[in-house]
Design an enzyme around this catalytic site. Structure first.
Site, PDB file in Angstrom:
ATOM      1  N   GLU A  54     -12.860 -15.188  21.403  1.00 48.22           N
ATOM      2  CA  GLU A  54     -11.707 -16.079  21.603  1.00 48.22           C
ATOM      3  C   GLU A  54     -11.469 -16.307  23.093  1.00 48.22           C
ATOM      4  O   GLU A  54     -11.231 -17.439  23.528  1.00 48.22           O
ATOM      5  CB  GLU A  54     -10.435 -15.480  20.990  1.00 48.22           C
ATOM      6  CG  GLU A  54     -10.514 -15.168  19.511  1.00 48.22           C
ATOM      7  CD  GLU A  54     -10.940 -13.726  19.257  1.00 48.22           C
ATOM      8  OE1 GLU A  54     -11.918 -13.258  19.887  1.00 48.22           O
ATOM      9  OE2 GLU A  54     -10.304 -13.059  18.418  1.00 48.22           O
ATOM     10  N   CYS A  77      -7.846  -9.508  18.017  1.00 44.27           N
ATOM     11  CA  CYS A  77      -7.384  -8.149  18.318  1.00 44.27           C
ATOM     12  C   CYS A  77      -5.961  -8.195  18.844  1.00 44.27           C
ATOM     13  O   CYS A  77      -5.543  -9.161  19.474  1.00 44.27           O
ATOM     14  CB  CYS A  77      -8.314  -7.472  19.320  1.00 44.27           C
ATOM     15  SG  CYS A  77      -8.308  -8.213  20.957  1.00 44.27           S
ATOM     16  N   MET A 166     -53.910   3.821   6.242  1.00 50.91           N
ATOM     17  CA  MET A 166     -55.119   4.368   5.634  1.00 50.91           C
ATOM     18  C   MET A 166     -54.977   5.889   5.556  1.00 50.91           C
ATOM     19  O   MET A 166     -54.092   6.474   6.186  1.00 50.91           O
ATOM     20  CB  MET A 166     -56.333   4.024   6.512  1.00 50.91           C
ATOM     21  CG  MET A 166     -56.552   2.538   6.702  1.00 50.91           C
ATOM     22  SD  MET A 166     -57.322   1.801   5.265  1.00 50.91           S
ATOM     23  CE  MET A 166     -58.987   2.470   5.405  1.00 50.91           C
ATOM     24  N   ALA A 167     -55.899   6.526   4.829  1.00 51.24           N
ATOM     25  CA  ALA A 167     -55.818   7.982   4.693  1.00 51.24           C
ATOM     26  C   ALA A 167     -55.907   8.657   6.062  1.00 51.24           C
ATOM     27  O   ALA A 167     -55.293   9.705   6.292  1.00 51.24           O
ATOM     28  CB  ALA A 167     -56.935   8.475   3.782  1.00 51.24           C
ATOM     29  N   SER A 171     -52.841   2.178  10.795  1.00 56.28           N
ATOM     30  CA  SER A 171     -51.928   1.215  10.167  1.00 56.28           C
ATOM     31  C   SER A 171     -51.841  -0.102  10.942  1.00 56.28           C
ATOM     32  O   SER A 171     -50.948  -0.904  10.712  1.00 56.28           O
ATOM     33  CB  SER A 171     -50.534   1.830  10.021  1.00 56.28           C
ATOM     34  OG  SER A 171     -49.942   2.023  11.282  1.00 56.28           O
ATOM     35  N   ARG A 187     -35.986  -6.353  15.741  1.00 58.97           N
ATOM     36  CA  ARG A 187     -35.730  -5.441  16.864  1.00 58.97           C
ATOM     37  C   ARG A 187     -34.739  -6.066  17.842  1.00 58.97           C
ATOM     38  O   ARG A 187     -33.831  -5.392  18.329  1.00 58.97           O
ATOM     39  CB  ARG A 187     -37.034  -5.157  17.614  1.00 58.97           C
ATOM     40  CG  ARG A 187     -37.987  -4.288  16.840  1.00 58.97           C
ATOM     41  CD  ARG A 187     -39.261  -4.068  17.636  1.00 58.97           C
ATOM     42  NE  ARG A 187     -40.176  -3.190  16.930  1.00 58.97           N
ATOM     43  CZ  ARG A 187     -41.376  -2.856  17.384  1.00 58.97           C
ATOM     44  NH1 ARG A 187     -41.807  -3.346  18.548  1.00 58.97           N
ATOM     45  NH2 ARG A 187     -42.134  -2.043  16.693  1.00 58.97           N
ATOM     46  N   ASP A 203     -49.156   6.550  16.761  1.00 56.91           N
ATOM     47  CA  ASP A 203     -49.240   5.152  17.209  1.00 56.91           C
ATOM     48  C   ASP A 203     -48.768   4.936  18.644  1.00 56.91           C
ATOM     49  O   ASP A 203     -48.953   3.832  19.166  1.00 56.91           O
ATOM     50  CB  ASP A 203     -48.370   4.245  16.303  1.00 56.91           C
ATOM     51  CG  ASP A 203     -48.826   4.292  14.842  1.00 56.91           C
ATOM     52  OD1 ASP A 203     -49.949   4.775  14.600  1.00 56.91           O
ATOM     53  OD2 ASP A 203     -48.061   3.856  13.975  1.00 56.91           O
ATOM     54  N   LEU A 207     -42.192  -0.137  20.803  1.00 58.01           N
ATOM     55  CA  LEU A 207     -40.916  -0.566  20.213  1.00 58.01           C
ATOM     56  C   LEU A 207     -40.220  -1.616  21.073  1.00 58.01           C
ATOM     57  O   LEU A 207     -38.999  -1.651  21.163  1.00 58.01           O
ATOM     58  CB  LEU A 207     -39.976   0.624  19.964  1.00 58.01           C
ATOM     59  CG  LEU A 207     -40.547   1.771  19.117  1.00 58.01           C
ATOM     60  CD1 LEU A 207     -39.445   2.789  18.818  1.00 58.01           C
ATOM     61  CD2 LEU A 207     -41.149   1.277  17.825  1.00 58.01           C
ATOM     62  N   GLU A 253     -38.073   2.395  11.637  1.00 60.08           N
ATOM     63  CA  GLU A 253     -39.395   1.802  11.410  1.00 60.08           C
ATOM     64  C   GLU A 253     -40.402   2.797  10.840  1.00 60.08           C
ATOM     65  O   GLU A 253     -41.601   2.565  10.919  1.00 60.08           O
ATOM     66  CB  GLU A 253     -39.927   1.195  12.717  1.00 60.08           C
ATOM     67  CG  GLU A 253     -39.185  -0.048  13.143  1.00 60.08           C
ATOM     68  CD  GLU A 253     -40.019  -1.001  13.999  1.00 60.08           C
ATOM     69  OE1 GLU A 253     -41.247  -0.786  14.141  1.00 60.08           O
ATOM     70  OE2 GLU A 253     -39.433  -1.954  14.523  1.00 60.08           O
TER      71      GLU A 253
END
Ligand SMILES: NC(=O)c1ccc[n+]([C@@H]2O[C@H](COP(=O)([O-])OP(=O)(O)OC[C@H]3O[C@@H](n4cnc5c(N)ncnc54)[C@H](OP(=O)(O)O)[C@@H]3O)[C@@H](O)[C@H]2O)c1
Length: 320
Positions: A54, A77, A166-167, A171, A187, A203, A207, A253
């Site tokens: 405002e 407010c 994967m095993a 990723s 993000r 990894d 980020l 994530e």
């Protein structure tokens, strides 16, 4: 009139969204001022939470607001702060003909008092216009008010068979460019972003926000770990400790153990799944133990709020 009130309020809600993830513990409010059907000023909560929407809109105008209507997505407010006067007082002084409000503010310093002050100054007040949409838009602020913690979104990128890696832990990447860009836009709209120690070690994620023009919107990086916290990160050692994290929106994530820990603690408000048209088979499951004993308890917890294609991947948004 009501029809038009809703149209302008919808635009004010979009304006307010510009502040999402940047207003600290303050709500990201939008404000539009019209006169004879024309927009004469606009504002939204600025980074850090001030100026309020405002105040930002009123600062664009001089002279009397006679004949004007102010649309604001949250009750103005009613409390002075060292960082600025109460918006209800600013509006009372500016004397518009009418103020249209979407959601009530349950903050005891304002609750009903903002509206009362406008009434007392002879300003007509219409409230409850698109209130449900405003609650949805400012879910982070209302979650903080109700539960004393940020609103939590859990994001997972999975294969059709529900694998996140994967095993061997690889990723990168399960989803395509468009889904990943969408993830970066999430993000940019969060105050803080969290991964578990396992993902950190596997990894080394940055980020950051890899969208041109939005690089400065990278959120605070948070690590869920019982061990050491690297420089540049904030550490928490249990999901229950998110209350102290900055801002109203936390994005989780993964990985699987972390996602499960948040679900087990019943601290996930929104699930965002990116489902890629691939099969992985013997890989890592999206979730560890979420503390489910009976299948019946799994039902009626989540409802689909949005779904669409992002390239060849499907986005699904679920809410509580
Ligand atoms: N596809 C996707 O969307 C996606 C997203 C992220 C990760 N991933 C993949 O997921 C894999 C990693 O997943 P993960 O399940 O092995 O590990 P993770 O969930 O990332 O991390 C597990 C670690 O988090 C901490 N932790 C978990 N629960 C905790 C709790 N309740 N309290 C305190 N700390 C807790 C512990 O850290 P400390 O050991 O440090 O104490 C634990 O060892 C990697 O392969 C990664 O590439 C995929």
């Amino acid at each position: 009139m009501m029809h038009r009130d809703r149209d302008v309020m919808a635009a004010a809600l979009f304006l307010g969204e510009r502040g999402r993830g940047r207003t600290g513990a303050n709500p990201h409010v939008g404000c539009i001022i019209t006169r004879r059907g024309h927009v004469i000023a606009r504002g939204w909560t600025q980074p850090g939470g001030r100026p309020h929407a405002e105040a930002q809109a009123l600062a664009q105008l001089s002279g009397s607001l006679e004949g004007a209507t102010v649309f604001v997505t949250l009750e103005p407010c009613a409390h002075d702060s060292p960082r600025g006067p109460a918006c209800a007082d600013l509006l009372a002084d500016a004397r518009p003909d009418r103020v249209v409000i979407a959601a009530h503010d349950a903050d005891p310093r304002t609750e009903g008092k903002g509206i009362a002050r406008l009434h007392d100054s002879g300003i007509m007040v219409t409230h409850g216009v698109m209130a449900a949409e405003a609650h949805r838009s400012m879910a982070g602020f209302f979650t903080r008010q109700q539960h004393g913690r940020p609103h939590v979104t859990l994001k997972l990128a999975t294969s059709l068979d529900g694998r996140i890696a994967m095993a061997d832990g690889a990723s990168r990447w399960i989803t395509g460019d468009r889904a990943r860009a969408h993830g970066h836009s999430l993000r940019a709209r969060s105050d803080a972003i969290l991964v578990g120690g396992g993902t950190f070690r596997a990894d080394a994620p940055r980020l950051d926000v890899r969208i041109a023009g939005l690089a400065d919107r990278a959120p605070q990086r948070v690590l869920l770990t019982r061990g050491d916290v690297p420089a540049g990160w904030t550490g928490i050692d249990a999901p229950e400790n998110i209350a102290d994290l900055p801002g109203n929106y936390l994005l989780v994530e993964g990985g699987a153990e972390t996602a499960a820990a948040f679900l087990r603690a019943d601290l996930v408000d929104r699930l965002i799944l990116y489902r890629a048209p691939i099969l992985i088979g013997d890989g890592r499951a999206a979730l560890g133990d979420i503390g489910l004993d009976r299948l019946a308890d799994a039902h009626d917890r989540w409802h689909l709020a949005d779904t669409r294609m992002l390239g060849s991947d499907r986005l699904e948004v679920y809410e509580r």
